[in-house]
Write a protein that holds these residues in place. Structure first.
Motif, PDB file in Angstrom:
ATOM      1  N   ILE A  34     -35.882  -4.239   5.440  1.00  0.00           N
ATOM      2  CA  ILE A  34     -34.958  -4.084   6.555  1.00  0.00           C
ATOM      3  C   ILE A  34     -35.525  -4.886   7.723  1.00  0.00           C
ATOM      4  O   ILE A  34     -36.698  -4.728   8.078  1.00  0.00           O
ATOM      5  CB  ILE A  34     -34.772  -2.613   6.966  1.00  0.00           C
ATOM      6  N   PHE A  35     -34.712  -5.746   8.293  1.00  0.00           N
ATOM      7  CA  PHE A  35     -35.116  -6.525   9.460  1.00  0.00           C
ATOM      8  C   PHE A  35     -34.341  -6.013  10.672  1.00  0.00           C
ATOM      9  O   PHE A  35     -33.129  -5.752  10.579  1.00  0.00           O
ATOM     10  CB  PHE A  35     -34.840  -8.009   9.251  1.00  0.00           C
ATOM     11  N   THR A  36     -35.044  -5.866  11.788  1.00  0.00           N
ATOM     12  CA  THR A  36     -34.395  -5.396  13.013  1.00  0.00           C
ATOM     13  C   THR A  36     -34.841  -6.257  14.188  1.00  0.00           C
ATOM     14  O   THR A  36     -35.915  -6.865  14.161  1.00  0.00           O
ATOM     15  CB  THR A  36     -34.751  -3.932  13.321  1.00  0.00           C
ATOM     16  N   ILE A  37     -33.999  -6.292  15.211  1.00  0.00           N
ATOM     17  CA  ILE A  37     -34.418  -6.825  16.500  1.00  0.00           C
ATOM     18  C   ILE A  37     -34.234  -5.709  17.530  1.00  0.00           C
ATOM     19  O   ILE A  37     -33.289  -4.920  17.459  1.00  0.00           O
ATOM     20  CB  ILE A  37     -33.628  -8.093  16.908  1.00  0.00           C
ATOM     21  N   SER A  38     -35.178  -5.652  18.464  1.00  0.00           N
ATOM     22  CA  SER A  38     -35.170  -4.622  19.503  1.00  0.00           C
ATOM     23  C   SER A  38     -35.494  -5.274  20.830  1.00  0.00           C
ATOM     24  O   SER A  38     -36.148  -6.321  20.885  1.00  0.00           O
ATOM     25  CB  SER A  38     -36.200  -3.526  19.205  1.00  0.00           C
ATOM     26  N   ASN A  39     -35.060  -4.633  21.908  1.00  0.00           N
ATOM     27  CA  ASN A  39     -35.330  -5.139  23.257  1.00  0.00           C
ATOM     28  C   ASN A  39     -35.974  -4.057  24.103  1.00  0.00           C
ATOM     29  O   ASN A  39     -35.644  -2.870  23.991  1.00  0.00           O
ATOM     30  CB  ASN A  39     -34.033  -5.614  23.923  1.00  0.00           C
ATOM     31  N   SER A  40     -36.911  -4.472  24.971  1.00  0.00           N
ATOM     32  CA  SER A  40     -37.623  -3.523  25.818  1.00  0.00           C
ATOM     33  C   SER A  40     -36.730  -3.012  26.934  1.00  0.00           C
ATOM     34  O   SER A  40     -35.806  -3.687  27.381  1.00  0.00           O
ATOM     35  CB  SER A  40     -38.880  -4.179  26.405  1.00  0.00           C
ATOM     36  N   MET A  41     -37.028  -1.808  27.395  1.00  0.00           N
ATOM     37  CA  MET A  41     -36.271  -1.159  28.458  1.00  0.00           C
ATOM     38  C   MET A  41     -37.177  -0.937  29.672  1.00  0.00           C
ATOM     39  O   MET A  41     -38.391  -0.964  29.576  1.00  0.00           O
ATOM     40  CB  MET A  41     -35.739   0.192  27.978  1.00  0.00           C
ATOM     41  N   GLY A  42     -36.555  -0.740  30.837  1.00  0.00           N
ATOM     42  CA  GLY A  42     -37.295  -0.363  32.018  1.00  0.00           C
ATOM     43  C   GLY A  42     -37.960  -1.503  32.744  1.00  0.00           C
ATOM     44  O   GLY A  42     -38.776  -1.283  33.637  1.00  0.00           O
ATOM     45  N   SER A  49     -34.490  -7.478  33.428  1.00  0.00           N
ATOM     46  CA  SER A  49     -33.840  -7.939  32.201  1.00  0.00           C
ATOM     47  C   SER A  49     -34.279  -9.325  31.791  1.00  0.00           C
ATOM     48  O   SER A  49     -34.443  -9.621  30.614  1.00  0.00           O
ATOM     49  CB  SER A  49     -32.313  -7.899  32.374  1.00  0.00           C
ATOM     50  N   LYS A  50     -34.505 -10.214  32.751  1.00  0.00           N
ATOM     51  CA  LYS A  50     -34.914 -11.577  32.420  1.00  0.00           C
ATOM     52  C   LYS A  50     -36.389 -11.666  32.046  1.00  0.00           C
ATOM     53  O   LYS A  50     -36.829 -12.684  31.529  1.00  0.00           O
ATOM     54  CB  LYS A  50     -34.595 -12.518  33.588  1.00  0.00           C
ATOM     55  N   GLN A  51     -37.145 -10.610  32.302  1.00  0.00           N
ATOM     56  CA  GLN A  51     -38.546 -10.588  31.928  1.00  0.00           C
ATOM     57  C   GLN A  51     -38.796  -9.678  30.730  1.00  0.00           C
ATOM     58  O   GLN A  51     -39.954  -9.505  30.323  1.00  0.00           O
ATOM     59  CB  GLN A  51     -39.397 -10.130  33.117  1.00  0.00           C
ATOM     60  N   ALA A  52     -37.737  -9.128  30.151  1.00  0.00           N
ATOM     61  CA  ALA A  52     -37.880  -8.212  29.023  1.00  0.00           C
ATOM     62  C   ALA A  52     -38.295  -8.964  27.760  1.00  0.00           C
ATOM     63  O   ALA A  52     -38.001 -10.146  27.595  1.00  0.00           O
ATOM     64  CB  ALA A  52     -36.576  -7.458  28.786  1.00  0.00           C
ATOM     65  N   ASN A  53     -38.981  -8.246  26.875  1.00  0.00           N
ATOM     66  CA  ASN A  53     -39.397  -8.803  25.596  1.00  0.00           C
ATOM     67  C   ASN A  53     -38.510  -8.294  24.482  1.00  0.00           C
ATOM     68  O   ASN A  53     -37.928  -7.212  24.570  1.00  0.00           O
ATOM     69  CB  ASN A  53     -40.853  -8.419  25.293  1.00  0.00           C
ATOM     70  N   GLY A  54     -38.428  -9.074  23.432  1.00  0.00           N
ATOM     71  CA  GLY A  54     -37.756  -8.650  22.220  1.00  0.00           C
ATOM     72  C   GLY A  54     -38.763  -8.557  21.089  1.00  0.00           C
ATOM     73  O   GLY A  54     -39.825  -9.192  21.123  1.00  0.00           O
ATOM     74  N   ILE A  55     -38.447  -7.769  20.078  1.00  0.00           N
ATOM     75  CA  ILE A  55     -39.330  -7.617  18.917  1.00  0.00           C
ATOM     76  C   ILE A  55     -38.510  -7.829  17.649  1.00  0.00           C
ATOM     77  O   ILE A  55     -37.442  -7.241  17.475  1.00  0.00           O
ATOM     78  CB  ILE A  55     -40.000  -6.232  18.899  1.00  0.00           C
ATOM     79  N   VAL A  56     -39.013  -8.677  16.773  1.00  0.00           N
ATOM     80  CA  VAL A  56     -38.462  -8.859  15.434  1.00  0.00           C
ATOM     81  C   VAL A  56     -39.370  -8.089  14.490  1.00  0.00           C
ATOM     82  O   VAL A  56     -40.585  -8.325  14.445  1.00  0.00           O
ATOM     83  CB  VAL A  56     -38.413 -10.346  15.037  1.00  0.00           C
ATOM     84  N   ALA A  57     -38.824  -7.149  13.735  1.00  0.00           N
ATOM     85  CA  ALA A  57     -39.631  -6.275  12.884  1.00  0.00           C
ATOM     86  C   ALA A  57     -39.132  -6.286  11.457  1.00  0.00           C
ATOM     87  O   ALA A  57     -37.951  -6.510  11.185  1.00  0.00           O
ATOM     88  CB  ALA A  57     -39.632  -4.843  13.428  1.00  0.00           C
ATOM     89  N   GLN A  58     -40.074  -6.030  10.552  1.00  0.00           N
ATOM     90  CA  GLN A  58     -39.768  -5.942   9.121  1.00  0.00           C
ATOM     91  C   GLN A  58     -40.208  -4.571   8.624  1.00  0.00           C
ATOM     92  O   GLN A  58     -41.318  -4.115   8.919  1.00  0.00           O
ATOM     93  CB  GLN A  58     -40.501  -7.049   8.361  1.00  0.00           C
ATOM     94  N   TRP A  59     -39.327  -3.909   7.853  1.00  0.00           N
ATOM     95  CA  TRP A  59     -39.580  -2.554   7.367  1.00  0.00           C
ATOM     96  C   TRP A  59     -39.407  -2.517   5.853  1.00  0.00           C
ATOM     97  O   TRP A  59     -38.636  -3.288   5.280  1.00  0.00           O
ATOM     98  CB  TRP A  59     -38.603  -1.552   7.992  1.00  0.00           C
ATOM     99  N   ASP A  60     -40.116  -1.581   5.231  1.00  0.00           N
ATOM    100  CA  ASP A  60     -39.939  -1.357   3.798  1.00  0.00           C
ATOM    101  C   ASP A  60     -38.583  -0.710   3.563  1.00  0.00           C
ATOM    102  O   ASP A  60     -38.274   0.338   4.146  1.00  0.00           O
ATOM    103  CB  ASP A  60     -41.065  -0.450   3.269  1.00  0.00           C
ATOM    104  N   GLY A  61     -37.768  -1.329   2.723  1.00  0.00           N
ATOM    105  CA  GLY A  61     -36.421  -0.812   2.488  1.00  0.00           C
ATOM    106  C   GLY A  61     -36.368   0.441   1.653  1.00  0.00           C
ATOM    107  O   GLY A  61     -35.302   1.067   1.531  1.00  0.00           O
ATOM    108  N   GLU A  62     -37.518   0.864   1.081  1.00  0.00           N
ATOM    109  CA  GLU A  62     -37.529   2.058   0.237  1.00  0.00           C
ATOM    110  C   GLU A  62     -37.905   3.312   1.016  1.00  0.00           C
ATOM    111  O   GLU A  62     -37.456   4.407   0.693  1.00  0.00           O
ATOM    112  CB  GLU A  62     -38.520   1.863  -0.917  1.00  0.00           C
ATOM    113  N   ASN A  63     -38.758   3.168   2.045  1.00  0.00           N
ATOM    114  CA  ASN A  63     -39.231   4.359   2.757  1.00  0.00           C
ATOM    115  C   ASN A  63     -39.220   4.216   4.276  1.00  0.00           C
ATOM    116  O   ASN A  63     -39.527   5.173   4.988  1.00  0.00           O
ATOM    117  CB  ASN A  63     -40.646   4.724   2.296  1.00  0.00           C
ATOM    118  N   GLY A  64     -38.908   3.031   4.804  1.00  0.00           N
ATOM    119  CA  GLY A  64     -38.822   2.853   6.245  1.00  0.00           C
ATOM    120  C   GLY A  64     -40.138   2.601   6.945  1.00  0.00           C
ATOM    121  O   GLY A  64     -40.186   2.602   8.180  1.00  0.00           O
TER     122      GLY A  64
END
Length: 435
Positions: free
Chosen positions: A287-295, A298-313
């Motif tokens: 499972i691939f996800t993208i996430s964005n930081s809060m707080g 907005s123009k200085q926020a970071n994003g994260i690209v993550a990879q997860w095991d599709g069987e157990n998360g």
């Protein structure tokens, strides 16, 4: 190390409405959808189909058909094809409109061979991309028989209410006007369709009959994305409530959630999710996800690209991007994924296994990237010199393509010469030492 370059030749076509959704109808036909909404601004709503080819130097797009949807903008869509039929499910406000796509093979005429590729507004595209074959090639076609082309016709079928807005399940006009379908997905097997919207529910329907299967009270806030697993047994959902959940399709029960500890204690919200197969073992999934930081600003926020095991998360790895992320796509073989950014309109291509950045296209669009689609690896009819290619769209009305050239390797003859030289020097050095 990633390669960074300016996108000078990536423009495929322009249309005259903002673009929100993107789908591959065939291995060489792409559908783009969007519009200006119900306001009387003169901006159309609907979708267009383009045929993509490679002329030996660059990708070329030719407009095939345009279908307008009246006052309803198409914010999301999903396509499915089997041996008999092709379907398109399009989100229009709180409803999902199903289209049956009639595809016929016709012979291409010779009229207008000197016309340049035109956008949907009837004006010549400023990119100068040609929409027809050169005269010399067409004259050969006239001798050997006219070239065959695919024609598409969209026939409206059923329309169902997929989001209630106020969560009470009523269907009166007031509540319906507040509803909005945010995402639609069709399972890989083509037997189920999933929809999500502002009421936080995940609704599953048998496809293409569109009879109800499951109504899952999945999230407390509106859905951002959904995706079926490659075996069609699981469904991932992400929402503005900050949760990433995975569900069993048959029972509608939660299988597991995507939990992790963000760096520096910063709160991140999931934005998009996609399943992908494991390149070495197609039976396993990631499972691939993208996430964005809060707080933060907005123009200085970071994003994260993550990879997860599709069987157990379990989270396997992640990379931090110093931009807010807006779009995600994964290739059918799981080898590459692409992300789009919010403020700079950039596109990045990553290697699926390692999440190593393979290429960056800065400022591919003038504003945020709304959708991405990687050209398929399996059964692709577009031959090129690229290891991967991704199509991107935005509300700037532009359709662009970005190709990752094959990574350079030494020719075999040079490798052999180097090996011979190394062996010779080693033998000489050992003789000098008397070994």
């Amino acid at each position: 190390m990633s390669r960074s370059r300016r996108n000078t030749e990536g423009l495929l076509a322009r249309v005259n409405f903002p673009l929100y959704s993107l789908q591959m109808l065939t291995s060489r036909h792409v559908l783009v959808a969007g519009g200006g909404g119900s306001a009387k601004t003169g901006v159309a709503n609907g979708f267009e189909v383009f045929e993509i080819t490679y002329d030996g130097k660059r990708y070329v797009a030719k407009e095939v058909v345009r279908h307008e949807t009246g006052p309803k903008v198409v914010m999301n869509c999903a396509a499915y094809s089997n041996n008999k039929y092709t379907y398109l499910a399009a989100g229009q406000e709180g409803h999902c409109q199903l289209y049956k796509v009639l595809i016929t093979v016709e012979k291409e005429g010779t009229a207008g061979s000197d016309e340049v590729n035109k956008g949907s507004n009837g004006l010549a595209d400023s990119s100068g991309l040609r929409n027809r074959k050169p005269e010399s090639k067409q004259s050969n076609d006239s001798k050997e028989g006219l070239a065959k082309v695919l024609k598409f016709e969209f026939v409206a079928a059923d329309s169902i209410l997929t989001d209630y807005g106020n969560k009470d399940g009523s269907t009166n006009e007031t509540n319906d006007s507040e509803a909005m379908q945010r995402v639609v997905r069709i399972s890989r097997c083509g037997k189920l369709m999933a929809c999500g919207g502002t009421d936080g529910h995940v609704r599953l329907w048998f496809f293409p009959s569109l009879t109800p299967h499951k109504d899952i009270e999945a999230h407390s806030k509106e859905l951002d994305d959904l995706d079926f697993s490659p075996n069609s047994k699981m469904l991932a959902s992400v929402s503005k409530d900050g949760k990433g959940l995975v569900w069993e399709v048959v029972t509608g029960k939660q299988s597991f959630d995507l939990k992790w500890t963000p760096p520096n204690g910063t709160k991140y919200l999931f934005k998009r999710c996609r399943f992908g197969v494991v390149e070495e073992n197609k039976r396993k999934s990631r499972i691939f996800t993208i996430s964005n930081s809060m707080g933060t600003n907005s123009k200085q926020a970071n994003g994260i690209v993550a990879q997860w095991d599709g069987e157990n998360g379990n989270r396997l790895r992640h990379v931090i991007v110093e931009e807010t992320l807006s779009a995600l796509a994964v290739r059918d073989d799981g080898r590459f994924l692409a992300v789009g950014t919010m403020f700079s309109g950039s596109v990045r291509i990553y290697i699926g296994f390692s999440l190593q950045c393979a290429m960056v296209v800065p400022q591919a669009h003038s504003t945020f990237v709304t959708a991405l689609e990687l050209l398929p690896a399996e059964g692709c009819a577009i031959s090129s010199n690229s290891e991967a290619a991704v199509i991107s769209i935005s509300i700037d009305n532009r359709i662009c393509i970005h190709n990752l050239p094959y990574r350079r390797t030494l020719p075999p003859w040079l490798v052999i010469i180097v090996i011979v030289i190394v062996l010779f020097l080693t033998f000489t050095f050992c003789s000098y030492l008397g070994l």
